[in-house]
Design a protein around this motif. Structure first.
Motif, PDB file in Angstrom:
ATOM      1  N   PHE A  91       0.808  -1.214   0.000  1.00  0.00           N
ATOM      2  CA  PHE A  91       0.000   0.000   0.000  1.00  0.00           C
ATOM      3  C   PHE A  91       0.849   1.275   0.000  1.00  0.00           C
ATOM      4  O   PHE A  91       0.509   2.241  -0.691  1.00  0.00           O
ATOM      5  CB  PHE A  91      -0.935   0.009   1.222  1.00  0.00           C
ATOM      6  CG  PHE A  91      -2.177  -0.796   1.035  1.00  0.00           C
ATOM      7  CD1 PHE A  91      -3.323  -0.229   0.502  1.00  0.00           C
ATOM      8  CD2 PHE A  91      -2.203  -2.139   1.365  1.00  0.00           C
ATOM      9  CE1 PHE A  91      -4.473  -0.976   0.315  1.00  0.00           C
ATOM     10  CE2 PHE A  91      -3.341  -2.904   1.186  1.00  0.00           C
ATOM     11  CZ  PHE A  91      -4.488  -2.318   0.653  1.00  0.00           C
ATOM     12  N   LEU A  92       1.939   1.280   0.763  1.00  0.00           N
ATOM     13  CA  LEU A  92       2.652   2.532   1.006  1.00  0.00           C
ATOM     14  C   LEU A  92       4.080   2.586   0.486  1.00  0.00           C
ATOM     15  O   LEU A  92       4.606   3.673   0.237  1.00  0.00           O
ATOM     16  CB  LEU A  92       2.667   2.823   2.515  1.00  0.00           C
ATOM     17  CG  LEU A  92       1.297   2.956   3.177  1.00  0.00           C
ATOM     18  CD1 LEU A  92       1.454   3.054   4.692  1.00  0.00           C
ATOM     19  CD2 LEU A  92       0.553   4.165   2.643  1.00  0.00           C
ATOM     20  N   GLY A  93       4.747   1.432   0.342  1.00  0.00           N
ATOM     21  CA  GLY A  93       6.159   1.460  -0.015  1.00  0.00           C
ATOM     22  C   GLY A  93       6.937   2.246   1.032  1.00  0.00           C
ATOM     23  O   GLY A  93       6.650   2.179   2.225  1.00  0.00           O
ATOM     24  N   ARG A  94       7.896   3.056   0.585  1.00  0.00           N
ATOM     25  CA  ARG A  94       8.718   3.800   1.541  1.00  0.00           C
ATOM     26  C   ARG A  94       8.074   5.124   1.980  1.00  0.00           C
ATOM     27  O   ARG A  94       8.725   5.945   2.640  1.00  0.00           O
ATOM     28  CB  ARG A  94      10.115   4.043   0.975  1.00  0.00           C
ATOM     29  CG  ARG A  94      10.908   2.746   0.825  1.00  0.00           C
ATOM     30  CD  ARG A  94      12.399   2.995   0.740  1.00  0.00           C
ATOM     31  NE  ARG A  94      12.950   3.410   2.015  1.00  0.00           N
ATOM     32  CZ  ARG A  94      14.240   3.707   2.200  1.00  0.00           C
ATOM     33  NH1 ARG A  94      15.082   3.647   1.191  1.00  0.00           N
ATOM     34  NH2 ARG A  94      14.677   4.086   3.382  1.00  0.00           N
ATOM     35  N   PHE A  95       6.797   5.306   1.666  1.00  0.00           N
ATOM     36  CA  PHE A  95       6.042   6.409   2.267  1.00  0.00           C
ATOM     37  C   PHE A  95       6.107   6.284   3.789  1.00  0.00           C
ATOM     38  O   PHE A  95       6.100   7.287   4.510  1.00  0.00           O
ATOM     39  CB  PHE A  95       4.592   6.376   1.788  1.00  0.00           C
ATOM     40  CG  PHE A  95       3.708   7.421   2.414  1.00  0.00           C
ATOM     41  CD1 PHE A  95       3.586   8.670   1.835  1.00  0.00           C
ATOM     42  CD2 PHE A  95       2.990   7.152   3.569  1.00  0.00           C
ATOM     43  CE1 PHE A  95       2.765   9.641   2.413  1.00  0.00           C
ATOM     44  CE2 PHE A  95       2.180   8.106   4.154  1.00  0.00           C
ATOM     45  CZ  PHE A  95       2.062   9.358   3.575  1.00  0.00           C
ATOM     46  N   VAL A  96       6.172   5.028   4.269  1.00  0.00           N
ATOM     47  CA  VAL A  96       6.319   4.786   5.703  1.00  0.00           C
ATOM     48  C   VAL A  96       7.563   5.496   6.228  1.00  0.00           C
ATOM     49  O   VAL A  96       7.538   6.138   7.282  1.00  0.00           O
ATOM     50  CB  VAL A  96       6.411   3.269   5.991  1.00  0.00           C
ATOM     51  CG1 VAL A  96       6.762   3.022   7.449  1.00  0.00           C
ATOM     52  CG2 VAL A  96       5.104   2.575   5.631  1.00  0.00           C
ATOM     53  N   CYS A  97       8.665   5.396   5.486  1.00  0.00           N
ATOM     54  CA  CYS A  97       9.927   6.008   5.906  1.00  0.00           C
ATOM     55  C   CYS A  97       9.828   7.525   5.949  1.00  0.00           C
ATOM     56  O   CYS A  97      10.359   8.173   6.849  1.00  0.00           O
ATOM     57  CB  CYS A  97      11.053   5.598   4.956  1.00  0.00           C
ATOM     58  SG  CYS A  97      11.238   3.813   4.723  1.00  0.00           S
ATOM     59  N   GLY A  98       9.149   8.092   4.961  1.00  0.00           N
ATOM     60  CA  GLY A  98       9.081   9.537   4.862  1.00  0.00           C
ATOM     61  C   GLY A  98       8.110  10.199   5.808  1.00  0.00           C
ATOM     62  O   GLY A  98       8.317  11.354   6.202  1.00  0.00           O
ATOM     63  N   PHE A  99       7.049   9.486   6.200  1.00  0.00           N
ATOM     64  CA  PHE A  99       5.990  10.120   6.988  1.00  0.00           C
ATOM     65  C   PHE A  99       5.668   9.431   8.310  1.00  0.00           C
ATOM     66  O   PHE A  99       5.161  10.081   9.220  1.00  0.00           O
ATOM     67  CB  PHE A  99       4.702  10.187   6.149  1.00  0.00           C
ATOM     68  CG  PHE A  99       4.677  11.304   5.148  1.00  0.00           C
ATOM     69  CD1 PHE A  99       4.036  12.501   5.428  1.00  0.00           C
ATOM     70  CD2 PHE A  99       5.293  11.154   3.921  1.00  0.00           C
ATOM     71  CE1 PHE A  99       4.003  13.533   4.497  1.00  0.00           C
ATOM     72  CE2 PHE A  99       5.270  12.176   2.982  1.00  0.00           C
ATOM     73  CZ  PHE A  99       4.630  13.375   3.269  1.00  0.00           C
ATOM     74  N   LEU A 100       5.923   8.127   8.423  1.00  0.00           N
ATOM     75  CA  LEU A 100       5.403   7.377   9.569  1.00  0.00           C
ATOM     76  C   LEU A 100       6.468   6.759  10.460  1.00  0.00           C
ATOM     77  O   LEU A 100       6.129   6.004  11.375  1.00  0.00           O
ATOM     78  CB  LEU A 100       4.467   6.267   9.067  1.00  0.00           C
ATOM     79  CG  LEU A 100       3.319   6.699   8.157  1.00  0.00           C
ATOM     80  CD1 LEU A 100       2.481   5.489   7.751  1.00  0.00           C
ATOM     81  CD2 LEU A 100       2.446   7.754   8.821  1.00  0.00           C
ATOM     82  N   TYR A 221      10.857  -2.190   2.414  1.00  0.00           N
ATOM     83  CA  TYR A 221       9.880  -1.330   1.744  1.00  0.00           C
ATOM     84  C   TYR A 221      10.376  -0.851   0.384  1.00  0.00           C
ATOM     85  O   TYR A 221       9.577  -0.583  -0.512  1.00  0.00           O
ATOM     86  CB  TYR A 221       9.533  -0.137   2.629  1.00  0.00           C
ATOM     87  CG  TYR A 221       8.749  -0.484   3.869  1.00  0.00           C
ATOM     88  CD1 TYR A 221       7.810  -1.513   3.858  1.00  0.00           C
ATOM     89  CD2 TYR A 221       8.933   0.213   5.065  1.00  0.00           C
ATOM     90  CE1 TYR A 221       7.085  -1.835   4.995  1.00  0.00           C
ATOM     91  CE2 TYR A 221       8.211  -0.097   6.209  1.00  0.00           C
ATOM     92  CZ  TYR A 221       7.290  -1.128   6.168  1.00  0.00           C
ATOM     93  OH  TYR A 221       6.576  -1.445   7.294  1.00  0.00           O
ATOM     94  N   GLY A 222      11.698  -0.741   0.233  1.00  0.00           N
ATOM     95  CA  GLY A 222      12.254  -0.307  -1.042  1.00  0.00           C
ATOM     96  C   GLY A 222      11.904  -1.256  -2.177  1.00  0.00           C
ATOM     97  O   GLY A 222      11.718  -0.822  -3.321  1.00  0.00           O
ATOM     98  N   PHE A 223      11.803  -2.545  -1.872  1.00  0.00           N
ATOM     99  CA  PHE A 223      11.423  -3.530  -2.892  1.00  0.00           C
ATOM    100  C   PHE A 223      10.037  -3.242  -3.458  1.00  0.00           C
ATOM    101  O   PHE A 223       9.725  -3.620  -4.590  1.00  0.00           O
ATOM    102  CB  PHE A 223      11.434  -4.948  -2.302  1.00  0.00           C
ATOM    103  CG  PHE A 223      12.809  -5.499  -2.061  1.00  0.00           C
ATOM    104  CD1 PHE A 223      13.698  -5.682  -3.101  1.00  0.00           C
ATOM    105  CD2 PHE A 223      13.214  -5.855  -0.779  1.00  0.00           C
ATOM    106  CE1 PHE A 223      14.972  -6.198  -2.881  1.00  0.00           C
ATOM    107  CE2 PHE A 223      14.480  -6.371  -0.550  1.00  0.00           C
ATOM    108  CZ  PHE A 223      15.363  -6.543  -1.605  1.00  0.00           C
ATOM    109  N   ASP A 263      15.553   3.924  -3.195  1.00  0.00           N
ATOM    110  CA  ASP A 263      16.095   4.817  -2.173  1.00  0.00           C
ATOM    111  C   ASP A 263      15.105   5.903  -1.766  1.00  0.00           C
ATOM    112  O   ASP A 263      15.270   6.541  -0.727  1.00  0.00           O
ATOM    113  CB  ASP A 263      17.372   5.491  -2.683  1.00  0.00           C
ATOM    114  CG  ASP A 263      18.479   4.495  -2.979  1.00  0.00           C
ATOM    115  OD1 ASP A 263      18.641   3.548  -2.182  1.00  0.00           O
ATOM    116  OD2 ASP A 263      19.177   4.655  -3.990  1.00  0.00           O
ATOM    117  N   CYS A 264      14.082   6.139  -2.589  1.00  0.00           N
ATOM    118  CA  CYS A 264      13.140   7.235  -2.348  1.00  0.00           C
ATOM    119  C   CYS A 264      12.293   6.963  -1.114  1.00  0.00           C
ATOM    120  O   CYS A 264      11.678   5.903  -0.986  1.00  0.00           O
ATOM    121  CB  CYS A 264      12.245   7.412  -3.576  1.00  0.00           C
ATOM    122  SG  CYS A 264      10.951   8.643  -3.349  1.00  0.00           S
ATOM    123  N   ILE A 265      12.234   7.940  -0.203  1.00  0.00           N
ATOM    124  CA  ILE A 265      11.446   7.783   1.020  1.00  0.00           C
ATOM    125  C   ILE A 265      10.076   8.463   0.896  1.00  0.00           C
ATOM    126  O   ILE A 265       9.371   8.622   1.889  1.00  0.00           O
ATOM    127  CB  ILE A 265      12.194   8.316   2.249  1.00  0.00           C
ATOM    128  CG1 ILE A 265      12.499   9.807   2.086  1.00  0.00           C
ATOM    129  CG2 ILE A 265      13.465   7.510   2.513  1.00  0.00           C
ATOM    130  CD1 ILE A 265      13.020  10.466   3.349  1.00  0.00           C
TER     131      ILE A 265
END
Length: 284
Positions: A91-100, A221-223, A263-265
């Motif tokens: 659902f989110l990918g690395r959006f988790v890294c950037g926001f959560l 999540y990067g995968f 690498d994108c967060i």
């Protein structure tokens, strides 16, 4: 206009990060008495790196949970953790890294501290970014599965020997607030303090060094970045390849070429800074 849009986006993102960090660590009583919360919600994994042993943590860290259950005789728990990682990733990918991710927020705040010269890339940057996959494969998966004690159980190697998140959020508060923990602190705690110190100091100079080079959760999540429901898309009819997206990207990603890099967060600063509004965020 793009600059004001970027500042507004950064404020919104900071609010979301802070709110989720507070929500994840809302057990105030734990900080008061130096004890870990043990309620039912502790069986649930939060999306980001947030230590189970933090006195305020209301949920479990997926990486810690995965290590603890990989070699269990009953696999339903580890499959549950893997399933959650797949769901979060899909659902989110690395959006988790950037926001959560609470530790992502900490690194963001540290990078705001003024310094003589910020480092955008280290020598051998490309190879260094692959280290997080080594940490994931060796310390999170292989060692806990195959290096076991006489009881047939493995250790959470990444949590025990490397993770600065656990040291900052769990180890230090417990040692400061709990006399029994303070007397039990030994070599491993000092070793972890050294790793945390390096992480904190480097976070002032380099943007998110732990996320870049060591975080196994970010590696997972990067995968999913290229296939997750939340991803970026370049409108080629608008994009002039001016490089504004890469210039504003603190991870130095050429977004116009690779909008869904591993690498994108998903911080979204490239989207906010694009003068042509050529970067679109898609939900499905």
């Amino acid at each position: 206009m793009a600059e004001s849009k970027l500042k507004k986006h950064s404020r919104i993102r900071l609010f979301v990060q802070a709110a989720f960090a507070a929500l994840s660590n809302g057990y105030i009583k734990g900080f008061a008495n130096g004890k870990i919360f043990e309620g039912d919600s502790k069986f649930l994994c939060v999306p980001g790196m947030n230590c189970y042993s933090c006195p305020g943590a209301l949920g479990a860290c997926p990486i810690g949970s995965l290590q603890a259950t990989l070699n269990a005789r009953e696999y339903r728990v580890s499959l549950y953790v893997v399933g959650l990682l797949v769901i979060f990733g899909t659902f989110l990918g690395r959006f988790v890294c950037g926001f959560l991710c609470p530790f992502g927020l900490i690194q963001d705040l540290l990078f705001k501290i003024p310094f003589i010269k910020k480092i955008r890339r280290l020598p051998g940057e490309k190879g260094l970014r692959h280290l997080r996959f080594v940490f994931l494969g060796v310390f999170v998966i292989l060692l806990p599965m195959f290096v076991i004690d006489i009881t047939g159980l493995g250790e959470p190697w990444f949590c025990k020997w490397i993770c600065p998140v656990g040291t900052l959020e769990g180890g230090i508060p417990l040692v400061l607030l709990n006399n029994a923990m303070r007397s039990a602190a030994g070599f491993i705690f000092k070793w972890k303090i050294a790793i945390l110190s390096i992480t904190i100091l480097s976070s002032i100079v380099i943007y998110r060094p732990f996320c870049r080079y060591a975080c196994p959760l970010g590696a997972v999540y990067g995968f999913f970045n290229k296939i997750s429901f939340c991803r970026f898309k370049i409108d080629t009819t608008k994009c002039t390849k001016c490089g504004a997206c890469q210039k504003v990207c603190k991870l130095d990603i050429p977004v116009y070429e690779n909008p869904n890099s591993m690498d994108c967060i998903r911080c979204g600063e490239c989207k906010a800074a694009c003068p042509k509004e050529a970067i679109k965020a898609t939900i499905f």
